[in-house]
Design a protein around this motif. Structure first.
Motif, mmCIF file in Angstrom:
data_model
loop_
_atom_site.group_PDB
_atom_site.id
_atom_site.type_symbol
_atom_site.label_atom_id
_atom_site.label_comp_id
_atom_site.label_asym_id
_atom_site.label_seq_id
_atom_site.Cartn_x
_atom_site.Cartn_y
_atom_site.Cartn_z
ATOM 1 N N ALA A 36 109.492 152.036 72.944
ATOM 2 C CA ALA A 36 108.281 152.438 73.665
ATOM 3 C C ALA A 36 108.327 151.930 75.115
ATOM 4 C CB ALA A 36 107.049 151.899 72.951
ATOM 5 N N LYS A 37 107.989 152.764 76.063
ATOM 6 C CA LYS A 37 108.016 152.400 77.478
ATOM 7 C C LYS A 37 106.775 151.571 77.806
ATOM 8 C CE LYS A 37 109.634 155.281 80.405
ATOM 9 N NZ LYS A 37 109.826 156.428 81.323
ATOM 10 N N VAL A 38 107.013 150.364 78.434
ATOM 11 C CA VAL A 38 105.927 149.459 78.792
ATOM 12 C C VAL A 38 105.548 149.693 80.254
ATOM 13 C CG1 VAL A 38 105.198 147.052 79.005
ATOM 14 C CG2 VAL A 38 106.704 147.759 77.114
ATOM 15 N N ILE A 39 104.283 149.982 80.481
ATOM 16 C CA ILE A 39 103.777 150.193 81.846
ATOM 17 C C ILE A 39 102.986 148.955 82.254
ATOM 18 C CG2 ILE A 39 102.318 151.627 83.314
ATOM 19 C CD1 ILE A 39 102.892 153.962 81.457
ATOM 20 N N LYS A 40 103.421 148.329 83.329
ATOM 21 C CA LYS A 40 102.771 147.097 83.789
ATOM 22 C C LYS A 40 101.453 147.402 84.483
ATOM 23 C CE LYS A 40 106.838 144.147 84.343
ATOM 24 N NZ LYS A 40 107.588 143.242 85.268
ATOM 25 N N THR A 41 100.492 146.529 84.210
ATOM 26 C CA THR A 41 99.200 146.607 84.888
ATOM 27 C C THR A 41 99.254 145.713 86.122
ATOM 28 O OG1 THR A 41 98.054 146.983 82.783
ATOM 29 C CG2 THR A 41 96.724 146.242 84.671
ATOM 30 N N VAL A 42 98.865 146.249 87.265
ATOM 31 C CA VAL A 42 98.972 145.510 88.528
ATOM 32 C C VAL A 42 97.603 145.434 89.195
ATOM 33 C CG1 VAL A 42 101.383 146.152 88.884
ATOM 34 C CG2 VAL A 42 99.577 147.614 89.796
ATOM 35 N N PHE A 43 97.434 144.395 90.018
ATOM 36 C CA PHE A 43 96.221 144.241 90.826
ATOM 37 C C PHE A 43 96.458 144.910 92.181
ATOM 38 C CE2 PHE A 43 95.959 140.888 87.739
ATOM 39 C CZ PHE A 43 94.611 140.845 87.397
ATOM 40 N N THR A 44 95.513 145.686 92.610
ATOM 41 C CA THR A 44 95.685 146.459 93.847
ATOM 42 C C THR A 44 94.576 146.128 94.848
ATOM 43 O OG1 THR A 44 94.386 148.322 92.998
ATOM 44 C CG2 THR A 44 96.763 148.329 92.573
ATOM 45 N N ASP A 45 94.825 146.562 96.072
ATOM 46 C CA ASP A 45 93.847 146.398 97.146
ATOM 47 C C ASP A 45 93.990 147.581 98.091
ATOM 48 O OD1 ASP A 45 91.836 145.384 98.640
ATOM 49 O OD2 ASP A 45 92.949 143.668 99.436
ATOM 50 N N THR A 46 92.890 147.980 98.686
ATOM 51 C CA THR A 46 92.893 149.102 99.623
ATOM 52 C C THR A 46 92.850 148.567 101.050
ATOM 53 O OG1 THR A 46 91.731 150.486 98.014
ATOM 54 C CG2 THR A 46 91.755 151.232 100.309
ATOM 55 N N VAL A 47 93.751 149.054 101.880
ATOM 56 C CA VAL A 47 93.882 148.557 103.244
ATOM 57 C C VAL A 47 92.683 148.978 104.080
ATOM 58 C CG1 VAL A 47 95.232 148.725 105.378
ATOM 59 C CG2 VAL A 47 96.384 148.505 103.165
ATOM 60 N N LYS A 48 92.125 147.982 104.793
ATOM 61 C CA LYS A 48 91.070 148.230 105.770
ATOM 62 C C LYS A 48 91.358 147.359 106.975
ATOM 63 C CE LYS A 48 86.059 148.274 106.427
ATOM 64 N NZ LYS A 48 84.738 147.957 105.827
ATOM 65 N N ASN A 49 91.924 147.961 108.004
ATOM 66 C CA ASN A 49 92.313 147.207 109.198
ATOM 67 C C ASN A 49 91.092 146.655 109.917
ATOM 68 O OD1 ASN A 49 95.374 147.486 109.680
ATOM 69 N ND2 ASN A 49 94.746 149.569 109.127
ATOM 70 N N THR A 50 91.176 145.379 110.266
ATOM 71 C CA THR A 50 90.101 144.700 110.994
ATOM 72 C C THR A 50 90.724 143.785 112.059
ATOM 73 O OG1 THR A 50 90.072 142.902 109.359
ATOM 74 C CG2 THR A 50 88.542 144.746 109.014
ATOM 75 N N THR A 51 89.885 142.995 112.705
ATOM 76 C CA THR A 51 90.359 141.996 113.672
ATOM 77 C C THR A 51 90.602 140.680 112.936
ATOM 78 O OG1 THR A 51 89.131 143.036 115.480
ATOM 79 C CG2 THR A 51 89.824 140.741 115.783
ATOM 80 N N ILE A 52 91.826 140.214 112.967
ATOM 81 C CA ILE A 52 92.216 139.007 112.243
ATOM 82 C C ILE A 52 92.352 137.851 113.233
ATOM 83 C CG2 ILE A 52 93.912 137.954 110.712
ATOM 84 C CD1 ILE A 52 92.446 140.271 109.444
ATOM 85 N N PRO A 53 91.559 136.789 113.069
ATOM 86 C CA PRO A 53 91.738 135.620 113.947
ATOM 87 C C PRO A 53 92.963 134.816 113.540
ATOM 88 C CG PRO A 53 90.006 135.191 112.343
ATOM 89 C CD PRO A 53 90.436 136.620 112.140
#
Length: 373
Positions: A36-53
């Motif tokens: 059986a093929k195992v599909i890994k569960t991953v944590f994701t994030d959506t990019v939102k460009n901002t000003t980074i100090p």
């Protein structure tokens, strides 16, 4: 009969061998079970460009901004004062820190002052006859002359004749000799230059003090400075007056300081520049070790992620239709655990945590957080 039995056994042996061979062949061609093929569960994030100090971490020890090393310029016996000369003793500005016995030297000063007074008194008859217009001025000076007080300044010379006359009698020379002795007499008493506390005492009452001997250290405990070294990259960015967040090693106390000075030269050995952070707090003590976060600059249109999410090829993993892919990234600043990236499009879904064994084309399942009703 014997031949018949052997023939029958031979036939049976051949039949048995045939059956065993057939079973072996059938088992060999049997299809293996598919894993059986195992599909890994991953944590994701959506990019939102901002000003980074950009925050520069630094650390160092606190030292008092006002510090005085106490040395003796005269020799004599250390006499008792109003307060014990011990570490931890506080003094107000002007209070006596150290008093050296000056009775012998004081007598010589008084003798010189008396000689000056006698010299001026000796010329008064001549002044009455030859310079009646300045006689009252010098008479007033004699009247204000007190041997128990500091020698007053000589009257201003109103003419060249007066100057020649007074100078020719040696009065000017005697006056400055007395002032020199009085100046040295003042060194027998060392007073506190500001409100502070004694942090080191190297002499005790009754001991003989020698000229040039170090007696202790005196600091102002209300204002401290911390010296930190930062990369030369920020030499033109770090500004005086910038606010700085400070914490102790246990992260239990926080303070706010400001950049008071920035060195104008770069250390040729370490290629770092020295900055000084001024901080004021009643709970601070000299020698405390603090950590600082200096705000150097801000980067527009950028994101900040963990350093382990950036590959050796300056790429990051993205998720497209549940499949991992890689895109190039532009790192602009590295810290101990984070990296600031530019040129990552808004809305791009990226990994939030590192996935062991990740590769381009890997099928994954984004983790969906469920909310309890």
């Amino acid at each position: 009969m014997r031949k018949i039995i052997l023939s029958i056994l031979g036939v049976l042996f051949i039949i048995g061998a045939f059956i065993i061979a057939k079973n072996l062949i059938d088992n060999k061609n049997k299809p293996r079970p598919v894993a059986a093929k195992v599909i890994k569960t991953v944590f994701t994030d959506t990019v939102k460009n901002t000003t980074i100090p950009i925050v520069i971490p630094a650390n160092g020890n606190l030292t008092a901004k006002q510090r005085v090393e106490i040395y003796s310029e005269v020799q004599g016996v250390f006499r008792n004062g109003s307060y014990l000369f011990k570490p931890g003793q506080t003094y107000r500005k002007g209070q006596t820190l150290i008093r050296v016995d000056a009775s012998e030297y004081y007598a010589s000063v008084q003798s010189s002052k008396s000689g000056l007074y006698n010299s001026i008194a000796a010329i008064m008859p001549d002044l009455r006859l030859d310079f009646p217009d300045i006689f009252s001025k010098w008479q007033s000076y004699l009247n204000s002359f007190d041997l128990n007080k500091t020698t007053p300044k000589l009257p201003e010379m109103s003419s060249d004749k007066e100057n020649y006359f007074i100078t020719g009698r040696g009065i000017i020379t005697s006056y400055y000799n007395v002032k020199n002795l009085e100046q040295r007499l003042s060194k027998y008493t060392i007073s506190a230059p500001f409100n502070g506390i004694l942090t080191e005492a190297l002499a005790t009452e009754g001991s003989l003090i020698r000229s040039g001997q170090k007696l202790g250290e005196f600091i102002n405990p209300s204002v401290y400075e911390m010296e930190v070294s930062i990369s030369k990259t920020f030499a033109n960015i770090l500004k005086v007056g910038e606010s700085v967040a400070l914490t102790n090693l246990d992260k239990t106390e926080s303070y706010t300081g400001k950049v008071s000075r920035v060195n104008g030269s770069i250390d040729a050995t370490t290629q770092t520049i020295t900055a000084f952070i001024e901080v004021t707090d009643d709970n601070l003590k000299e020698g405390m070790y603090l950590e600082a976060n200096l705000n150097a600059k801000s980067i527009d249109n950028a994101i900040e992620i963990n350093r382990n999410l950036l590959t050796d090829n300056q790429e990051i993993f993205v998720i497209k239709d549940s499949i991992l892919d890689v895109i190039p990234a532009k790192p602009v600043h590295f810290s101990d655990t984070k990296v600031v990236l530019q040129d990552v499009p808004n809305g791009t879904v990226i990994l939030k945590r590192q996935v062991p064994g990740a590769y381009s084309g890997m099928i994954v399942k984004p983790f969906v957080e469920t909310k309890d009703n």
